[in-house]
Structures are given as structure tokens and as C-alpha cells.
Scaffold this motif. Sequence first.
Motif, PDB file in Angstrom:
ATOM      1  N   VAL A  85       0.841  -1.195   0.000  1.00 17.81           N
ATOM      2  CA  VAL A  85       0.000   0.000   0.000  1.00 17.81           C
ATOM      3  C   VAL A  85       0.876   1.244   0.000  1.00 17.81           C
ATOM      4  N   LYS A  86       0.415   2.281  -0.700  1.00 18.09           N
ATOM      5  CA  LYS A  86       1.122   3.555  -0.662  1.00 18.09           C
ATOM      6  C   LYS A  86       0.100   4.677  -0.526  1.00 18.09           C
ATOM      7  N   VAL A  87       0.587   5.835  -0.124  1.00 18.93           N
ATOM      8  CA  VAL A  87      -0.252   7.016   0.048  1.00 18.93           C
ATOM      9  C   VAL A  87       0.082   8.012  -1.051  1.00 18.93           C
ATOM     10  N   THR A  88      -0.958   8.592  -1.644  1.00 20.47           N
ATOM     11  CA  THR A  88      -0.815   9.556  -2.724  1.00 20.47           C
ATOM     12  C   THR A  88      -1.654  10.784  -2.394  1.00 20.47           C
ATOM     13  N   ASP A  89      -1.117  11.955  -2.728  1.00 20.69           N
ATOM     14  CA  ASP A  89      -1.902  13.182  -2.575  1.00 20.69           C
ATOM     15  C   ASP A  89      -2.858  13.316  -3.751  1.00 20.69           C
ATOM     16  N   VAL A  90      -4.093  13.677  -3.430  1.00 24.12           N
ATOM     17  CA  VAL A  90      -5.127  13.911  -4.441  1.00 24.12           C
ATOM     18  C   VAL A  90      -5.878  15.190  -4.076  1.00 24.12           C
ATOM     19  N   ILE A  91      -6.674  15.659  -5.014  1.00 21.99           N
ATOM     20  CA  ILE A  91      -7.532  16.818  -4.799  1.00 21.99           C
ATOM     21  C   ILE A  91      -8.968  16.384  -5.039  1.00 21.99           C
ATOM     22  N   ALA A  92      -9.853  16.863  -4.196  1.00 22.72           N
ATOM     23  CA  ALA A  92     -11.278  16.546  -4.364  1.00 22.72           C
ATOM     24  C   ALA A  92     -12.063  17.844  -4.446  1.00 22.72           C
TER      25      ALA A  92
END
Length: 141
Positions: free
Chosen positions: A66-73
Motif C-alpha cells: 500500500v502507498k499514500v498519494t496526494d489527491v484533490i477533491a
Amino acid sequence: MLAKQLSVFLENKSGRLTEVTEVLGEAGINLTMMNIADNSDFGILRCIVSDPERALQVLRERHFAVKVTDVIAFSCPNASGALSRVLKLMSDAGVFIEYLYSFNSGDVAHIVIRPTDLGTCEQVLSQAGVSVLSAGELYKI
């Protein structure tokens, strides 16, 4: 405003998605949005959860990749052409979107995007008055 998205890599075999949801459920973590993309060998579960840091911890403890990614909502009206207008703003600014997923809730659509340029994307959305969701808002949808 950036939010954290988990990407969980899953073998294409029966029960793997169930295992992820069980691990998160046992830890009291709510899945607020998710999408699965797959190929013949594996799938990628992209998800927004109520507590990304805890989710990362419990999934890794159970040996999930598992990895963490920055996203925009952001939110926009759930109406014909609304998403197109927002995407055009980003296209005109040269923002490339790697992927997106969404769901609607009555008159509102909620969209999660992974642009290649997070800063420019945030600026374009903000200047256009698009309703960008904070991480806290997104984690509670």
C-alpha cells in the motif's frame, strides 16, 4: 487542499478485496470512496478512508502493498456539463489528470482527481470558485 488516498495493490484472486475491507472494518476505519482498476495480474484499489495514517499502518501490518498519494477533491453540481466545465479549466491551464473517480449525492457530484501538477490544479480550481473539499470533509463524506 490536498487529501491522502491509499493505493492498495491486490492480486487478482477471489477474496482479496474482502480481506482489505475486513482489515479496515476491524480497525474502525470507514471507506468513503473507492475505485478499482485492474489488469490480468493485479488490481489497484484506490480509496479515501476516514483515517489514512491508521489505515496505512493496519494494512501494512497485514502485509498488503500500500502507498499514500496526494489527491484533490472537489464538488460540482450533478448536472449535465458541470464536470466538463471544470475539466476544461484545468485543460486550458495545462493540467494533466492521471485519473479520477467520483460519485454523486443528490444534486452534488464529488470528484477525486490525481493531477500531475497539484499546485497549479489547486490554484485553477480556487481561482474559478470551484468548491474544493478539505481532507477532513472528504474523509467524512
